[in-house]
Design an enzyme around this catalytic site. Structure first.
Site, mmCIF file in Angstrom:
data_model
loop_
_atom_site.group_PDB
_atom_site.id
_atom_site.type_symbol
_atom_site.label_atom_id
_atom_site.label_comp_id
_atom_site.label_asym_id
_atom_site.label_seq_id
_atom_site.Cartn_x
_atom_site.Cartn_y
_atom_site.Cartn_z
ATOM 1 N N GLU A 250 0.845 -1.193 0.000
ATOM 2 C CA GLU A 250 0.000 0.000 0.000
ATOM 3 C C GLU A 250 0.879 1.241 0.000
ATOM 4 O O GLU A 250 2.014 1.200 0.468
ATOM 5 C CB GLU A 250 -0.889 0.051 1.260
ATOM 6 C CG GLU A 250 -1.870 -1.080 1.399
ATOM 7 C CD GLU A 250 -2.533 -1.064 2.765
ATOM 8 O OE1 GLU A 250 -3.619 -1.649 2.879
ATOM 9 O OE2 GLU A 250 -1.958 -0.475 3.715
ATOM 10 N N LYS A 252 2.189 4.591 1.513
ATOM 11 C CA LYS A 252 2.273 5.131 2.869
ATOM 12 C C LYS A 252 2.007 6.636 2.806
ATOM 13 O O LYS A 252 2.801 7.386 2.251
ATOM 14 C CB LYS A 252 3.645 4.870 3.508
ATOM 15 C CG LYS A 252 3.670 5.280 4.970
ATOM 16 C CD LYS A 252 5.013 5.000 5.633
ATOM 17 C CE LYS A 252 4.909 5.243 7.129
ATOM 18 N NZ LYS A 252 4.274 6.507 7.501
ATOM 19 N N ARG A 272 -5.111 8.475 16.780
ATOM 20 C CA ARG A 272 -4.281 7.331 17.180
ATOM 21 C C ARG A 272 -4.255 7.170 18.691
ATOM 22 O O ARG A 272 -4.154 6.056 19.203
ATOM 23 C CB ARG A 272 -2.867 7.534 16.636
ATOM 24 C CG ARG A 272 -1.872 6.481 17.073
ATOM 25 C CD ARG A 272 -0.573 6.675 16.342
ATOM 26 N NE ARG A 272 0.475 5.858 16.917
ATOM 27 C CZ ARG A 272 1.556 5.485 16.268
ATOM 28 N NH1 ARG A 272 1.726 5.867 15.024
ATOM 29 N NH2 ARG A 272 2.484 4.756 16.835
ATOM 30 N N GLU A 301 -6.119 6.712 7.369
ATOM 31 C CA GLU A 301 -5.399 7.962 7.582
ATOM 32 C C GLU A 301 -6.201 9.106 6.994
ATOM 33 O O GLU A 301 -6.921 8.935 6.003
ATOM 34 C CB GLU A 301 -4.018 7.925 6.909
ATOM 35 C CG GLU A 301 -3.085 6.856 7.410
ATOM 36 C CD GLU A 301 -1.778 7.422 7.928
ATOM 37 O OE1 GLU A 301 -1.492 8.601 7.669
ATOM 38 O OE2 GLU A 301 -1.046 6.668 8.605
ATOM 39 N N PHE A 340 -7.759 1.889 5.012
ATOM 40 C CA PHE A 340 -6.973 0.732 4.567
ATOM 41 C C PHE A 340 -7.289 -0.549 5.328
ATOM 42 O O PHE A 340 -6.735 -1.602 5.023
ATOM 43 C CB PHE A 340 -5.471 1.013 4.630
ATOM 44 C CG PHE A 340 -4.965 1.518 5.955
ATOM 45 C CD1 PHE A 340 -4.891 0.700 7.067
ATOM 46 C CD2 PHE A 340 -4.538 2.834 6.080
ATOM 47 C CE1 PHE A 340 -4.412 1.162 8.273
ATOM 48 C CE2 PHE A 340 -4.057 3.316 7.279
ATOM 49 C CZ PHE A 340 -3.997 2.473 8.390
ATOM 50 N N ARG A 411 3.024 -3.913 17.831
ATOM 51 C CA ARG A 411 3.982 -3.510 16.806
ATOM 52 C C ARG A 411 4.820 -4.744 16.481
ATOM 53 O O ARG A 411 5.808 -5.046 17.131
ATOM 54 C CB ARG A 411 4.883 -2.376 17.322
ATOM 55 C CG ARG A 411 5.785 -1.794 16.238
ATOM 56 C CD ARG A 411 6.801 -0.834 16.835
ATOM 57 N NE ARG A 411 6.195 0.257 17.538
ATOM 58 C CZ ARG A 411 5.743 1.374 16.973
ATOM 59 N NH1 ARG A 411 5.833 1.511 15.665
ATOM 60 N NH2 ARG A 411 5.212 2.337 17.697
ATOM 61 N N LYS A 417 6.951 -0.643 7.506
ATOM 62 C CA LYS A 417 6.914 0.641 6.799
ATOM 63 C C LYS A 417 8.283 0.893 6.186
ATOM 64 O O LYS A 417 9.305 0.729 6.826
ATOM 65 C CB LYS A 417 6.521 1.781 7.748
ATOM 66 C CG LYS A 417 7.378 1.897 8.999
ATOM 67 C CD LYS A 417 6.835 2.969 9.929
ATOM 68 C CE LYS A 417 7.638 3.037 11.225
ATOM 69 N NZ LYS A 417 7.101 4.053 12.169
#
Length: 548
Positions: A250, A252, A272, A301, A340, A411, A417
């Site tokens: 995807e 970013k 967030r 986002e 997303f 995480r 990323k």
């Protein structure tokens, strides 16, 4: 439970060093909690409200100092409290060093001291959080004074820490999770899953006690109650294809993370940090209401745009911070949704569904605004997608395991990323210096720290470049309520605000407590979407230094 007993147990926990001993102590606390279980599951972490609840006490250190000073007697001022904090370094120790004698007069007449309970503290702090409008500052100080005036030395120590979210007894989320499992004989995995979907440690503790494993299994996501976002770590195309053979790719976006909840009529947009930002982003709520066909929880986002071109990240943060004159801000900075992921759709939780299926579901229920997902094992195709993302003005690409489930708050290695540009760091502001000359009324130099594994912060540099006069005024207004102590031009700041910082190099240095220093640091912006717990770790700083 009397608050004195909680304070005594917190003191015992603080004196422990081994993780197993701390977990056992918290387990014992929860097992004996009775009606106070939900509150104690939060208090022991330094939380007043559930993790999903964006309600805050909105108490700066100065309010707390004023309340402590007033309870300590006529000869004590807020400045005295601040000066003592500069010497001792811990607001709990400072509060505990005073003799709050408000009840001594009653004792002299045989009345005795009325014991403060955990429930009373929780109720008073909830009342304090709801105070607003004219005179709210004085009212909040009055409520705090009333609490401190009823505390013993030990109680004052932990009340002050609780009020300023600085419990510092070594209890984190994982500790409470394991303690819930131990106290109520449920599997750790069941407690973990229940916490992921509810984001409420108190509720999970109560359900585990009252309903056991089956009750935890019945907990589901609820539209309107945010959960923690799944997080990514830095990675490469080589890493992704080695681990998964194929990767979901995807773009970013240089935007701000949002979680959108739609119940079929009303839309709530959360940041967030799980703060409700619906009022600041009315067009996102409108777009969702018009284009989402069923009740759902959507991850994505929000990106600031101008004639189809993305604007810098700071532009979207200006919208997030806007509380007044939103209509004007909307005209100045247009924002768009890039969704997303889908966590819940039409009554069905999708956390355990593979990424590709969740994305298909998202496209089926949201007409437009969905980020493209390409699954491929071809490195050349991935490079082309990345080039297109950069040409369009975005940051780079995300690489995701196509089979991965959605793990709130985690995480892990399932989301990577990749940003080809120079690395930046998200660091916590823990100090500052007042400026000179025409900037004398502004904080102008900011001390930056990285978080450690045990929740502390280690310094690694100061930043003063890249900041305009207008930004200095905004930063001073943002940081001043969090000033914990002052010595001349230098102030200590409670760790609340995160800066994004660029730099040329990370060097080893004895100047700062981390053992590292940033070479030529420059301010890039405030990360309003991140809490100190989300800031970059010292371990990442060390990895970046080693890789230079």
């Amino acid at each position: 439970m009397e608050f004195a007993e909680f304070a005594e147990r917190a003191g015992d926990i603080e004196g422990l060093s081994a993780d197993t001993d701390i977990i056992k102590a918290v387990t014992d606390l929860l097992a004996s909690a009775n009606d106070d279980l939900e509150v104690l599951a939060r208090f022991v972490q330094g939380r007043v409200f559930p993790a999903w609840d964006s309600t805050t006490l909105d108490i700066g250190p100065n309010y707390c100092y004023a309340a402590i000073a007033r309870a300590a007697g006529q000869n004590v001022s807020a400045d005295d409290v601040e000066n003592r904090l500069a010497e001792m370094g811990d607001i709990g120790e400072v509060a505990g060093s005073y003799d709050f004698g408000g009840q001594q007069g009653l004792a002299a007449f045989g009345a005795g001291r009325e014991e403060l309970t955990v429930a009373e503290v929780a109720n008073e702090l909830e009342t304090l959080a709801g105070v607003e409008g004219t005179g709210s500052q004085d009212t909040k100080i009055d409520i705090l004074f009333g609490l401190f005036n009823r505390t013993s030395t030990q109680e004052a120590r932990y009340l002050a820490r609780l009020v300023l979210s600085e419990m510092r007894i070594g209890v984190g989320e994982g500790t409470v999770r394991d303690a819930i499992a131990g106290a109520f004989d449920v599997p750790v995995e069941a407690a973990e899953r229940a916490l992921q979907v509810s984001n409420d440690y108190g509720r999970v503790a109560r359900v585990a006690r009252d309903e056991g494993h089956s009750g935890l299994a019945d907990l589901q996501l609820e539209v309107g109650r945010p959960v923690q976002a799944m997080l990514a770590q830095a990675g490469t195309v080589t890493d992704a294809l080695y681990d998964w053979e194929e990767a979901g790719i995807e773009w970013k976006f240089d935007g701000a993370r949002v979680q959108i909840h739609y119940d079929g009529e009303e839309v709530s947009v959360f940041s967030r940090n799980m703060e409700d930002v619906t009022a600041a982003l009315p067009e996102i709520a409108e777009y969702t209401r018009e284009n989402l066909s069923v009740p759902a929880i959507v991850d994505g986002e929000v990106v600031a745009m101008d004639d189809g071109e993305p604007l810098p990240f700071q532009e979207i943060l200006r919208r997030f911070r806007r509380k007044h004159d939103v209509a004007r801000a909307r005209e100045q900075v247009a924002v768009e949704l890039r969704a997303f992921d889908c966590l819940h759709a039409d009554g069905e939780d999708l956390l355990t569904v593979p990424l590709t299926e969740r994305h298909d579901r998202l496209r089926a229920i949201l007409s437009g605004g969905v980020s493209a997902l390409t699954v491929t094992g071809d490195a050349d195709e991935i490079a082309e997608i990345e080039a297109n993302a950069l040409d369009a003005g975005h940051e780079g690409i995300m690489l995701k395991n196509p089979e991965s489930t959605y793990s709130p708050g985690r995480r892990g290695k399932n989301w990577l990323k990749r940003k080809p540009d120079v690395e930046t760091l998200d660091l916590v502001v823990t100090g500052a210096e007042w400026g000179e000359g025409r900037r004398a009324s502004f904080l102008g130099t900011f001390l930056l720290s990285a978080r450690t594994e045990d929740g502390e912060f280690e310094t690694l540099g100061k930043v003063a470049t890249g900041i305009t006069d207008e930004e200095l005024a905004e930063l001073t207004e943002l940081l001043e309520p969090h000033i914990a102590a002052q010595d001349g031009q230098t102030v200590d700041i409670s760790p609340r605000i995160v800066f994004e910082v660029g730099y040329e190099e990370i060097q080893q240095s004895p100047t700062y407590s981390s053992g590292y220093a940033l070479r030529f640091p420059r301010f890039l912006g405030v990360r309003d979407d991140k809490s100190p717990e989300d800031a970059d770790s010292l371990a990442r700083v060390e990895r970046l230094a080693e890789s230079q």
